[in-house]
Design an enzyme around this catalytic site. Structure first.
Site, PDB file in Angstrom:
ATOM      1  N   SER A 130       0.528  -1.050  -0.106  1.00 10.21           N
ATOM      2  CA  SER A 130      -0.068   0.049  -0.037  1.00 10.21           C
ATOM      3  C   SER A 130       0.880   1.347   0.180  1.00 10.21           C
ATOM      4  CB  SER A 130      -1.025  -0.005   1.377  1.00 10.21           C
ATOM      5  OG  SER A 130      -1.400   1.222   1.272  1.00 10.21           O
ATOM      6  N   ASN A 189      -8.223  -1.721   2.705  1.00 13.05           N
ATOM      7  CA  ASN A 189      -8.693  -0.970   1.874  1.00 13.05           C
ATOM      8  C   ASN A 189     -10.023  -0.764   2.066  1.00 13.05           C
ATOM      9  OD1 ASN A 189      -6.284  -1.400   0.362  1.00 13.05           O
ATOM     10  ND2 ASN A 189      -7.607  -1.810  -1.669  1.00 13.05           N
TER      11      ASN A 189
END
Ligand code: 6PG
Length: 483
Positions: A130, A189
């Site tokens: 990420s 997410n």
């Protein structure tokens, strides 16, 4: 060939390119391959020129250039492409070599791939990555899982290239077996969706109800970014408020139809599968769905009117209430996300380190924030904490914010401003702290129409009863089953 490469990467798209530059900058030699081989030459002679890269024009060439045990990382589109690539790489590898999937893969695929790759005598790592393009280059948050035997071989590279927080602590650690790494990335997410939606609701109220200018909203987000709400997403929202194009705030010229690639949806589906009330993330996925029905909303607005009333009263006090609503909703969202991870750990046999996960998210990733330190502290205090809302820090914070939060939800409802995440978070909070919910009636209804049975308050749990409510039904109860 002189020096062998420490790791190989397949997929020189934006994430791959930046990630290998990051690796090289930390002293590693990296072999690179891309299906369109011109990309390899372009990269090696461009951004990668005069650096320790080995450009390969075939998978065999890539594999041959690697130090043993070979580490082949792939950063390609999640789905069938990953399986196809794994099958192309396997014949070139030897026992103990490692295949790493750094894409946004769905965790059941990573569970399956771990078993498949291990069945060939190899090791598999499915790692969440990420931080977007910039994170990949300067230090992402990495969430690796898969074959535990792979971790000692990739640990140095992964922790060296990851983001670091206070005292040089890397935002990367081993998450767990099988699909654990991609599971944690999926929840990241989902939380990202939630964080973005709560901030968007705050913006909507400030703009439409309080009638604030973008400069005023910029200043509010700037202020919020200095305290409990200090986070990457607050920071970029502040900057978005100030960004102008031809003297106009660009954000107002962006169509209000949100896109999504599916990781938030996966999080919601997984929560339903595991029976976890992940309401805030669920609402944030649905909010994107509703936003994308733009043409229909335009028509509906003509038919159903637009009832938004303007605020009257102490504006600054109400802005503080919005901050309360945002902070309390954020706590609920993370509490729900952690419950989901806890349930998944039980279901899949993962030994997840919840404080460690908070640290992995503390820097480098999209949801990075100071708030995650508090989550780490909570799990350090009690690794078996069932719900973040029961940690004294969070209990006190939510109680402090409660009045403001209720005021915002109440006024938004009256004014006609949609606040799906603020309000669903409050409903969850109210439900979670309610000793007696109306599910007794629900159970009565189930038993009435379908003989589904119920438990009684005056009998031990696990004993089920059926009543012949109408006198017409028989004594036969339907088989009890639970989700
Ligand atoms: C990250 C992000 C990233 C994700 C994008 C887009 O951690 O760097 O989560 O992995 O793909 O944020 O997601 P959506 O298109 O679904 O909004």
């Amino acid at each position: 060939m002189s020096k062998k490469a420490d790791i190989g990467l397949i997929g020189l798209a934006v994430m791959g390119e930046n990630l290998v530059l990051n690796m090289e900058s930390k002293g590693y030699t990296v072999a690179v391959f891309n299906r369109t081989t011109e990309k390899v030459d372009k990269f090696v002679n461009g951004r990668g020129a005069n650096k320790n890269f080995i450009g390969a024009h075939s998978i065999k060439e890539l594999v041959d250039s690697l130090e043993k045990p070979r580490k082949v990382m792939m950063l390609v589109k999640a789905g069938a492409a990953v399986d196809a690539l794994i099958d192309q790489v396997i014949p070139h590898l030897e026992e103990g070599d490692i295949i790493i999937d750094g894409g946004n893969s769905h965790y059941p695929d990573s569970i399956r791939r771990t078993e498949y790759v291990e069945s060939k005598g190899l090791l598999f790592v499915g790692s969440g990555v990420s931080g977007g393009e910039e994170g990949a280059l300067t230090g992402p948050s990495l969430m690796p899982g898969g074959s535990p035997a792979a971790w000692p071989h990739i640990k140095d590279i992964f922790q060296n290239i990851s983001a670091k927080v206070e005292n040089g602590v890397p935002c990367c650690d081993w998450v767990g077996e099988g699909g654990a790494g991609h599971f944690v990335k999926m929840v990241h997410n989902g939380i990202e969706y939630g964080d973005m939606q709560i901030i968007s609701e705050a913006y909507h109220i400030m703009k439409e109800y309080l009638g604030m200018t973008h400069k005023e909203m910029h200043d509010v987000f700037d202020e919020w970014n200095k305290g409990d709400l200090d986070s990457y997403l607050t920071e970029i929202t502040r900057d978005i408020m100030a960004y102008e194009e031809d003297g106009e705030p660009l954000v107002e010229n962006i169509l209000d139809a949100a896109g999504q690639k599916g990781t938030g949806k996966w999080t919601g589906i997984t929560a339903l599968d595991l029976g976890v009330p992940l309401t805030l993330i669920g609402e944030s996925v649905f909010a994107r769905c509703l936003s994308s029905q733009k043409a229909e909303r335009v028509e509906a607005a003509k038919v159903l009117g637009s009832p938004i009333k303007k605020f009257e009263g102490d504006k600054q006090a109400f802005i503080n209430n919005i901050k309360d609503a945002l902070f309390a909703s954020k706590i609920v969202s993370y509490a729900q996300g952690y419950v989901l991870m806890n349930e998944a750990a039980k279901e899949f046999g993962w030994d997840l380190n919840y404080g460690g996960i908070a640290l992995m998210w503390r820097g480098g990733c999209i949801i990075r924030s100071v708030f995650l330190n508090k989550i780490k502290d909570a799990f350090d205090k009690n690794p078996a904490l069932p719900n973040l809302l029961l940690d004294s820090y969070f209990t006190d914070k939510v109680k402090d914010a409660e009045q403001g939060w209720r005021n915002v939800v109440g006024q938004a409802v009256i004014a006609g401003i949609p606040v799906p995440t603020f309000s669903s978070a409050l409903s969850y909070y109210d439900g979670y702290r309610t000793e007696k919910l109306p599910a007794n009636l629900l159970q009565a209804q189930r038993d009435y129409f379908g003989a589904h049975t119920y438990e009684r308050v005056d009998k031990p749990r696990g004993e089920f009863f059926h009543t012949n409510w109408t006198g017409r039904g028989g004594d036969t109860a339907s088989t009890t089953y639970d989700v």
